[in-house]
Design an enzyme around this catalytic site. Structure first.
Site, PDB file in Angstrom:
ATOM      1  N   ASN A 105      45.787  46.642  29.244  1.00 23.79           N
ATOM      2  CA  ASN A 105      46.750  46.103  28.260  1.00 23.79           C
ATOM      3  C   ASN A 105      46.271  46.207  26.819  1.00 23.79           C
ATOM      4  O   ASN A 105      47.065  46.447  25.910  1.00 23.79           O
ATOM      5  CB  ASN A 105      47.161  44.668  28.621  1.00 23.79           C
ATOM      6  CG  ASN A 105      46.016  43.696  28.554  1.00 23.79           C
ATOM      7  OD1 ASN A 105      44.884  44.022  28.912  1.00 23.79           O
ATOM      8  ND2 ASN A 105      46.278  42.506  28.086  1.00 23.79           N
ATOM      9  N   GLY A 114      40.809  41.465  34.206  1.00 17.90           N
ATOM     10  CA  GLY A 114      41.895  42.091  34.948  1.00 17.90           C
ATOM     11  C   GLY A 114      42.629  41.045  35.763  1.00 17.90           C
ATOM     12  O   GLY A 114      42.640  39.856  35.409  1.00 17.90           O
ATOM     13  N   SER A 115      43.210  41.478  36.852  1.00 21.27           N
ATOM     14  CA  SER A 115      44.057  40.564  37.631  1.00 21.27           C
ATOM     15  C   SER A 115      43.216  39.590  38.465  1.00 21.27           C
ATOM     16  O   SER A 115      42.067  39.871  38.801  1.00 21.27           O
ATOM     17  CB  SER A 115      44.943  41.387  38.569  1.00 21.27           C
ATOM     18  OG  SER A 115      44.125  42.098  39.476  1.00 21.27           O
ATOM     19  N   GLU A 160      37.514  37.288  33.747  1.00 20.43           N
ATOM     20  CA  GLU A 160      38.653  36.904  32.895  1.00 20.43           C
ATOM     21  C   GLU A 160      39.890  37.423  33.595  1.00 20.43           C
ATOM     22  O   GLU A 160      40.070  38.637  33.701  1.00 20.43           O
ATOM     23  CB  GLU A 160      38.532  37.557  31.512  1.00 20.43           C
ATOM     24  CG  GLU A 160      37.278  37.184  30.745  1.00 20.43           C
ATOM     25  CD  GLU A 160      37.274  35.740  30.310  1.00 20.43           C
ATOM     26  OE1 GLU A 160      38.346  35.098  30.299  1.00 20.43           O
ATOM     27  OE2 GLU A 160      36.177  35.235  30.009  1.00 20.43           O
ATOM     28  N   CYS A 168      47.355  38.825  27.956  1.00 16.68           N
ATOM     29  CA  CYS A 168      47.075  37.724  28.886  1.00 16.68           C
ATOM     30  C   CYS A 168      47.379  36.369  28.248  1.00 16.68           C
ATOM     31  O   CYS A 168      47.544  35.382  28.944  1.00 16.68           O
ATOM     32  CB  CYS A 168      45.626  37.795  29.339  1.00 16.68           C
ATOM     33  SG  CYS A 168      44.486  37.843  27.949  1.00 16.68           S
ATOM     34  N   GLU A 192      33.693  34.320  27.488  1.00 15.09           N
ATOM     35  CA  GLU A 192      33.246  35.395  26.613  1.00 15.09           C
ATOM     36  C   GLU A 192      33.257  34.876  25.189  1.00 15.09           C
ATOM     37  O   GLU A 192      33.596  33.728  24.939  1.00 15.09           O
ATOM     38  CB  GLU A 192      34.194  36.591  26.748  1.00 15.09           C
ATOM     39  CG  GLU A 192      34.211  37.184  28.137  1.00 15.09           C
ATOM     40  CD  GLU A 192      34.978  38.503  28.222  1.00 15.09           C
ATOM     41  OE1 GLU A 192      36.154  38.542  27.834  1.00 15.09           O
ATOM     42  OE2 GLU A 192      34.377  39.501  28.678  1.00 15.09           O
TER      43      GLU A 192
END
Ligand code: NAD
Length: 478
Positions: free
Chosen positions: A149, A225-226, A247, A281, A459
């Site tokens: 993304n 990611g997912s 994440e 996200c 992060e």
């Protein structure tokens, strides 16, 4: 057709098996590049290179590491226009957005961690006739896996702190958007990054990502990611006791009280709903509005949404570009159908369109749905597209219960001028990030991440440097 290559041991090369994955331009559905379809053998080579480079890189002075990372940051900034075109072509995002956000932020990520490492310090704890000091040492070879993304933006958000802390890195961009990661390889070569310090391996997640996850020599995995893939990674990496930063997905609430700065809220809510085609996200996809302003908000929001221009990403007038892939387009479309089956009414959008000259591209008009229960599938599962649901509420207690009623907990946006309410709700919301009267207002020093199924670890700033180092306490008695 642009042939992309892996970056292993300081050189560009095809996958050992010489096979490729097609890379699509979502704006018109054409294949414009081919990325290496790497596998186990390429990871083995990347690991060899990274392991050999580790002793040298981890013992380089902080100033030297910082200087090289700043060179990379400068080169990204110098190539802004070309990188933005590449990002937009690969991802379908408006070129103007890539120029304004993605590429400047990728450069900022390298610059930020180049500077942060020069300020990184560790603790000391004094006792009676003894002193403890903590060393923070680079871990070794680490793995960074990123999504499609915000391709270069999120890729650099992991690579920069990993390198700054003295690790050598094997990094895998999304196979859906590999182009700017390939261009970054060339930038790193030109910047004089020693060979093997960063290795970029392209390919499918189930092959390359899975191989990185189970490789015994890769000591930490930083993944964005997912939630599904994060879970798969955890299942393999946790029993190997790897350090993990995950994440993952979100279903973020946007809570609007009648006492907010209405104009500011409306303008920002449009952005927080549909920026990057809703594929951030942090986008708010569940919008809760205090009942006394619900009708006014509904009318204004629908009218502003209908004015957004959906079209060719390279056109400066475009607000909403193309959806990243056919697969994702189909997923979003299926959720719009599900919303209607669940009793929702489409107030705006919900349509598939093909701008002139882009008949094979993947475009969905920004979609607003009302009339759904807070706990239905549309309102609890991640859609990750230009689709939001609006719902009225009456009390703080009620909206808090709605907001916290999903398995996710990444971010939340609150709109109110009541300071007590802002503090009280911020504390009670299940989220790693809360914005009050703003959205995506980012300071790179702050902890970034989610709770529940949205993530493990943080992060950003010193949290990233701590993740990419191992703490060792040394106690000296005197
Ligand atoms: P994804 O999970 O499908 O893929 C992410 C990366 O993991 C890709 O590089 C992919 O190739 C790789 N991968 C796939 N299978 C793997 C496996 N078995 N082992 C190791 N790696 C594997 O996610 P996506 O579709 O690329 O991105 C969208 C998702 O990312 C959304 O859920 C979104 O919420 C999330 N996201 C989260 C954040 C955050 O900061 N929390 C930021 C951006 C995106």
């Amino acid at each position: 057709m642009i042939p992309l290559e892996n970056y292993i041991n300081g050189a560009l090369s095809p996958a050992v098996n010489k096979t490729y994955i097609d890379v699509y331009n979502p704006a018109d559905g054409s294949v414009f590049a081919q990325a290496p379809n790497s596998d186990k053998e390429d990871i083995a080579l990347a690991y060899q290179a990274a392991q050999a480079a580790f002793p040298g890189w981890s013992s380089t002075s902080i100033q030297m590491r910082s200087r090289i990372l700043i060179k990379i940051a400068d080169a990204i900034a110098d190539d802004l226009d070309a990188l933005a075109v590449a990002e937009s072509m690969d991802n379908g995002k408006p070129l103007s957005l890539a120029k304004r956000v993605d590429i400047p932020r990728a450069s900022d990520n390298f610059r930020f961690f180049a500077q942060a490492i020069t300020q990184f310090s560790s603790e000391s704890h004094e006792m009676t006739r003894a002193i403890n000091y903590t060393l923070r040492q680079a871990i070794g070879v680490v793995g960074c896996i990123s999504p499609w993304n915000l391709p270069l933006y999120l890729f650099s958000w992991k690579i920069a702190p990993a390198l700054a802390a003295g690790n050598t890195v094997i990094a895998k961009p999304s196979e859906v958007t590999p182009y700017t990661a390939y261009l970054l390889s060339k930038i790193c070569i030109a910047a004089g990054l020693p060979k093997g310090v960063l290795n970029i391996v392209h390919g499918e997640g189930a092959q390359v990502g899975a191989e990185m996850t189970k490789h015994p020599g890769i000591k930490a995995i930083s993944f964005t990611g997912s939630t599904r893939v994060g879970g798969e990674i955890a299942k393999v990496a946790a029993p190997m006791f790897k350090k993990l930063s995950l994440e993952m997905g979100g279903k973020n609430p946007n809570i609007i009280f009648a006492d907010c700065d209405y104009d500011q809220m409306l303008k920002t809510t449009l952005r927080s709903s549909f920026s990057n085609q809703g594929q951030i996200c942090l986008c708010g996809s569940r919008i809760f509005i205090e009942r006394s302003i619900y009708d006014k908000f509904k009318q204004d929001f629908v009218s502003a949404t209908k004015q957004l221009v959906v079209g060719d990403p390279s056109d400066d007038k475009t607000d909403i570009g193309a959806i990243v892939s056919k697969l994702h387009f189909d997923k979003i479309h299926s959720y719009i159908q599900l919303a209607q089956e669940e009793g929702g009414t489409i107030l705006a959008g919900g349509k598939v369109i093909q701008p002139k000259g882009k008949e094979n591209g993947w475009y969905i008009t920004p979609t607003i749905i009302e009339g759904l229960a807070a706990d239905c599938r549309t309102n609890t599962e991640e859609i990750f597209g230009p689709v939001v649901s609006i719902m009225p509420f009456d009390t703080e207690e009620e909206v808090l219960q709605y907001a916290n009623s999903t398995d996710y907990g990444l971010s939340c946006t609150l709109w109110t001028s009541d300071l007590t309410r802002a503090h009280t709700l911020s504390k009670a919301i299940h989220a790693g990030i809360v914005w009050v009267n703003t959205w995506l207002h980012r300071d790179l020093r702050t902890p970034f991440g989610g709770v529940k199924n949205s993530g493990v670890g943080r992060e950003g700033g010193l949290d990233a440097l701590r993740f990419f180092t191992e703490a060792k306490n040394i106690c000296i008695k005197y």
